[in-house]
Design a protein around this motif. Structure first.
Motif, PDB file in Angstrom:
ATOM      1  N   MET A   5       0.862  -1.183   0.000  1.00 37.44           N
ATOM      2  CA  MET A   5       0.000   0.000   0.000  1.00 37.44           C
ATOM      3  C   MET A   5       0.897   1.232   0.000  1.00 37.44           C
ATOM      4  SD  MET A   5      -2.624   1.507   2.917  1.00 37.44           S
ATOM      5  CE  MET A   5      -3.962   0.341   2.722  1.00 37.44           C
ATOM      6  N   ILE A   6       0.607   2.170  -0.900  1.00 32.36           N
ATOM      7  CA  ILE A   6       1.340   3.436  -0.970  1.00 32.36           C
ATOM      8  C   ILE A   6       0.472   4.530  -0.380  1.00 32.36           C
ATOM      9  CG2 ILE A   6       2.354   5.157  -2.503  1.00 32.36           C
ATOM     10  CD1 ILE A   6       2.866   2.839  -4.501  1.00 32.36           C
ATOM     11  N   PRO A  11      -0.670  13.483  -5.180  1.00 34.40           N
ATOM     12  CA  PRO A  11      -1.092  12.547  -6.232  1.00 34.40           C
ATOM     13  C   PRO A  11       0.038  12.144  -7.173  1.00 34.40           C
ATOM     14  CG  PRO A  11      -2.695  14.323  -5.990  1.00 34.40           C
ATOM     15  CD  PRO A  11      -1.517  14.698  -5.146  1.00 34.40           C
ATOM     16  N   LEU A  12       0.902  13.092  -7.529  1.00 34.26           N
ATOM     17  CA  LEU A  12       1.994  12.774  -8.449  1.00 34.26           C
ATOM     18  C   LEU A  12       2.972  11.775  -7.835  1.00 34.26           C
ATOM     19  CD1 LEU A  12       2.798  16.264 -10.040  1.00 34.26           C
ATOM     20  CD2 LEU A  12       1.658  14.319 -11.108  1.00 34.26           C
ATOM     21  N   ILE A  13       3.194  11.885  -6.546  1.00 42.13           N
ATOM     22  CA  ILE A  13       4.085  10.940  -5.857  1.00 42.13           C
ATOM     23  C   ILE A  13       3.442   9.563  -5.814  1.00 42.13           C
ATOM     24  CG2 ILE A  13       5.214  10.347  -3.681  1.00 42.13           C
ATOM     25  CD1 ILE A  13       6.560  12.638  -5.043  1.00 42.13           C
ATOM     26  N   ARG A  14       2.136   9.525  -5.461  1.00 41.09           N
ATOM     27  CA  ARG A  14       1.430   8.239  -5.370  1.00 41.09           C
ATOM     28  C   ARG A  14       1.492   7.479  -6.685  1.00 41.09           C
ATOM     29  NH1 ARG A  14      -2.764  11.276  -2.865  1.00 41.09           N
ATOM     30  NH2 ARG A  14      -4.112  11.062  -4.692  1.00 41.09           N
ATOM     31  N   GLU A  15       1.077   8.148  -7.751  1.00 42.58           N
ATOM     32  CA  GLU A  15       1.004   7.460  -9.043  1.00 42.58           C
ATOM     33  C   GLU A  15       2.391   7.240  -9.640  1.00 42.58           C
ATOM     34  OE1 GLU A  15      -1.702   6.039 -10.064  1.00 42.58           O
ATOM     35  OE2 GLU A  15      -2.631   6.865  -8.248  1.00 42.58           O
ATOM     36  N   GLY A  16       3.297   8.177  -9.375  1.00 44.64           N
ATOM     37  CA  GLY A  16       4.659   8.011  -9.875  1.00 44.64           C
ATOM     38  C   GLY A  16       5.351   6.821  -9.254  1.00 44.64           C
ATOM     39  N   LEU A  17       5.140   6.632  -7.958  1.00 40.00           N
ATOM     40  CA  LEU A  17       5.757   5.507  -7.261  1.00 40.00           C
ATOM     41  C   LEU A  17       5.163   4.189  -7.726  1.00 40.00           C
ATOM     42  CD1 LEU A  17       7.761   4.645  -5.131  1.00 40.00           C
ATOM     43  CD2 LEU A  17       6.043   5.079  -3.372  1.00 40.00           C
ATOM     44  N   ARG A  18       3.872   4.182  -8.033  1.00 43.67           N
ATOM     45  CA  ARG A  18       3.214   2.965  -8.516  1.00 43.67           C
ATOM     46  C   ARG A  18       3.836   2.486  -9.837  1.00 43.67           C
ATOM     47  NH1 ARG A  18      -2.467   0.978  -8.628  1.00 43.67           N
ATOM     48  NH2 ARG A  18      -3.265   2.876  -7.694  1.00 43.67           N
ATOM     49  N   THR A  19       4.270   3.440 -10.670  1.00 40.81           N
ATOM     50  CA  THR A  19       4.781   3.081 -11.998  1.00 40.81           C
ATOM     51  C   THR A  19       6.295   3.207 -12.122  1.00 40.81           C
ATOM     52  OG1 THR A  19       4.392   5.361 -12.755  1.00 40.81           O
ATOM     53  CG2 THR A  19       2.618   3.754 -13.107  1.00 40.81           C
ATOM     54  N   GLN A  29       3.348  -6.507  -5.249  1.00 39.45           N
ATOM     55  CA  GLN A  29       2.232  -6.030  -6.055  1.00 39.45           C
ATOM     56  C   GLN A  29       1.582  -4.862  -5.327  1.00 39.45           C
ATOM     57  OE1 GLN A  29      -1.017  -8.768  -6.292  1.00 39.45           O
ATOM     58  NE2 GLN A  29      -2.062  -7.681  -7.924  1.00 39.45           N
ATOM     59  N   VAL A  30       1.467  -3.713  -5.997  1.00 44.10           N
ATOM     60  CA  VAL A  30       0.784  -2.557  -5.399  1.00 44.10           C
ATOM     61  C   VAL A  30      -0.713  -2.807  -5.471  1.00 44.10           C
ATOM     62  CG1 VAL A  30       0.382  -0.076  -5.498  1.00 44.10           C
ATOM     63  CG2 VAL A  30       2.657  -0.990  -6.013  1.00 44.10           C
ATOM     64  N   GLU A 109      15.212   5.267  -7.791  1.00 43.14           N
ATOM     65  CA  GLU A 109      14.749   3.923  -8.162  1.00 43.14           C
ATOM     66  C   GLU A 109      15.665   2.840  -7.602  1.00 43.14           C
ATOM     67  OE1 GLU A 109      14.174   1.255 -12.232  1.00 43.14           O
ATOM     68  OE2 GLU A 109      14.174   3.447 -12.338  1.00 43.14           O
ATOM     69  N   GLU A 110      16.966   3.036  -7.695  1.00 41.79           N
ATOM     70  CA  GLU A 110      17.922   2.023  -7.235  1.00 41.79           C
ATOM     71  C   GLU A 110      17.821   1.811  -5.729  1.00 41.79           C
ATOM     72  OE1 GLU A 110      22.754   1.234  -7.330  1.00 41.79           O
ATOM     73  OE2 GLU A 110      21.836   2.621  -8.758  1.00 41.79           O
ATOM     74  N   GLU A 111      17.647   2.904  -4.996  1.00 43.82           N
ATOM     75  CA  GLU A 111      17.520   2.795  -3.543  1.00 43.82           C
ATOM     76  C   GLU A 111      16.245   2.043  -3.167  1.00 43.82           C
ATOM     77  OE1 GLU A 111      17.623   5.659   0.448  1.00 43.82           O
ATOM     78  OE2 GLU A 111      17.165   6.528  -1.518  1.00 43.82           O
ATOM     79  N   LEU A 112      15.140   2.338  -3.863  1.00 44.11           N
ATOM     80  CA  LEU A 112      13.886   1.643  -3.596  1.00 44.11           C
ATOM     81  C   LEU A 112      14.030   0.147  -3.863  1.00 44.11           C
ATOM     82  CD1 LEU A 112      10.849   1.558  -2.977  1.00 44.11           C
ATOM     83  CD2 LEU A 112      10.437   2.153  -5.381  1.00 44.11           C
ATOM     84  N   VAL A 113      14.651  -0.204  -4.965  1.00 41.91           N
ATOM     85  CA  VAL A 113      14.842  -1.621  -5.317  1.00 41.91           C
ATOM     86  C   VAL A 113      15.674  -2.329  -4.258  1.00 41.91           C
ATOM     87  CG1 VAL A 113      16.016  -3.169  -6.937  1.00 41.91           C
ATOM     88  CG2 VAL A 113      14.504  -1.367  -7.792  1.00 41.91           C
TER      89      VAL A 113
END
Length: 367
Positions: A5-6, A11-19, A29-30, A109-113
């Protein structure tokens, strides 16, 4: 797949993080996004996330307050904190709140992964530990035959949707060996994922009901056996051991293959072509077919093109467009035709139709 769950008020952060990444590649899985802490709490029970990625500063209820509220419901949920601030006070509070990671915006992205890979390892360990604790209550059902041999089995956590797709392919093409291997793999994975007799049986029944419904729609010769198929699926609940359940499923699915009357002298490519004609409206993937039949996907793609003159996706598009021409001639609306032949996006259907026919669907229909 582990559920995510995000939670972020932007809104831009929410949807940006999802994709931002292909979550499924890392075992996640989000399942939902929430605009603030209150929204997250309202969705929590239904979403049942294993991991929450939470903005630390939000109106009304901040991220740390949200975590405190969630922990009253479930102490096992994990957390990654997002912050646009690198101040020490918030970082200290996050550490004291026992979060699993602290990521500064803009998100790298690399840090999140890296965090997700660590979380996947931790969640896998917790799943195995939970299975061990829960094993005693399920011992009569599993009856020690869960080992499937003398050595320890390594279970790969895989989305049931992907299993459903692979098993559907193997049944439709009539490959009993692949069906048997998939049943064993699915059973192993379910045993590790759901960890209880009831959940395993329920999920197996849902999976098999969906697959057999697809087969009934595509294979007219099976429709006379619909009641028998429904009956044996319901008998899954009557099985007293894991081994007997697996055997029932394997035997009955092989009987379905026999009933479909496949010509096993046909080459694999011929059987794939027949499957495409029956299932063109489905989200068919060469990669999944290659896995089912233990082929390298590039090699199978080369075999397919050598036989047909087209790539797998081009051939599938042509079958869909030819069917679309028939449906347009019957007077159906363009958006209805797009959906019926397997295109969920009408604009994309327009593009494909014009590519292969040379004119837009409506212009073709008006001729």
């Amino acid at each position: 797949m582990y559920r995510v769950m995000i939670v972020d008020d932007e809104p831009l952060i929410r949807e940006g993080l999802r994709t931002l990444i292909e979550w499924e590649n890392y075992g996640f899985q989000v399942v939902t996004v929430a605009r603030d802490g209150n929204d997250a709490l309202a969705q929590y029970d239904e979403a049942a996330p294993d991991l929450m990625i939470v903005d630390i500063r939000m109106p009304a209820m901040d991220g740390l307050q949200l975590m405190e509220a969630v922990r009253k419901r479930n102490i096992h949920t994990h957390y990654l904190i997002l912050s646009g601030y690198s101040d020490f006070v918030y970082a200290k509070r996050a550490i004291l709140s026992k979060v699993d990671g602290y990521i500064l915006k803009p998100i790298d992205e690399e840090e999140l992964v890296q965090y997700l890979e660590l979380m996947r390892t931790q969640l896998d360990k917790e799943s195995v530990a939970a299975l061990t604790v829960n094993h005693a209550s399920n011992i009569q059902f599993f009856n020690l035959d869960l080992q499937f041999g003398t050595e320890e089995v390594t279970i790969k956590s895989t989305d049931l949707t992907l299993y459903m797709q692979k098993l559907h392919y193997a049944l439709d093409i009539g490959d009993k060996e692949s069906v048997s291997l998939l049943i064993q793999e699915i059973g192993n994975d379910m045993a590790m994922t759901f960890r209880s007799e009831q959940l395993i049986k329920t999920n197996y029944i849902q999976l098999l009901a969906t697959i057999t419904q697809k087969l009934l729609q595509a294979q007219p010769m099976l429709r006379s056996s619909e009641n028998k198929i429904t009956e044996w699926i319901s008998h899954i609940y009557d099985q007293t051991t894991f081994k007997s359940m697996q055997l029932l499923i394997n035997v009955q699915l092989c009987k379905i293959i026999d009933h479909m009357g496949h010509n096993h002298s046909d080459t694999l490519i011929k059987r794939i072509l027949d499957m495409i004609q029956r299932n063109y409206r489905e989200n068919l993937k060469l990669e999944s077919l290659a896995e089912v039949f233990n082929y390298n996907s590039a090699y199978l793609g080369k075999l397919f093109k050598n036989h047909t003159g087209d790539s797998f996706h081009t051939y599938l598009d042509k079958v869909r467009i030819n069917k679309a021409k028939e449906l347009l001639a019957e007077g159906l609306k363009v958006y209805q035709v797009a959906e019926l032949v397997g295109y969920t996006n009408v604009d994309y259907f327009h593009t494909k139709f014009k590519k292969y026919v040379g004119k837009a669907p409506k212009a073709y229909q008006n001729e």
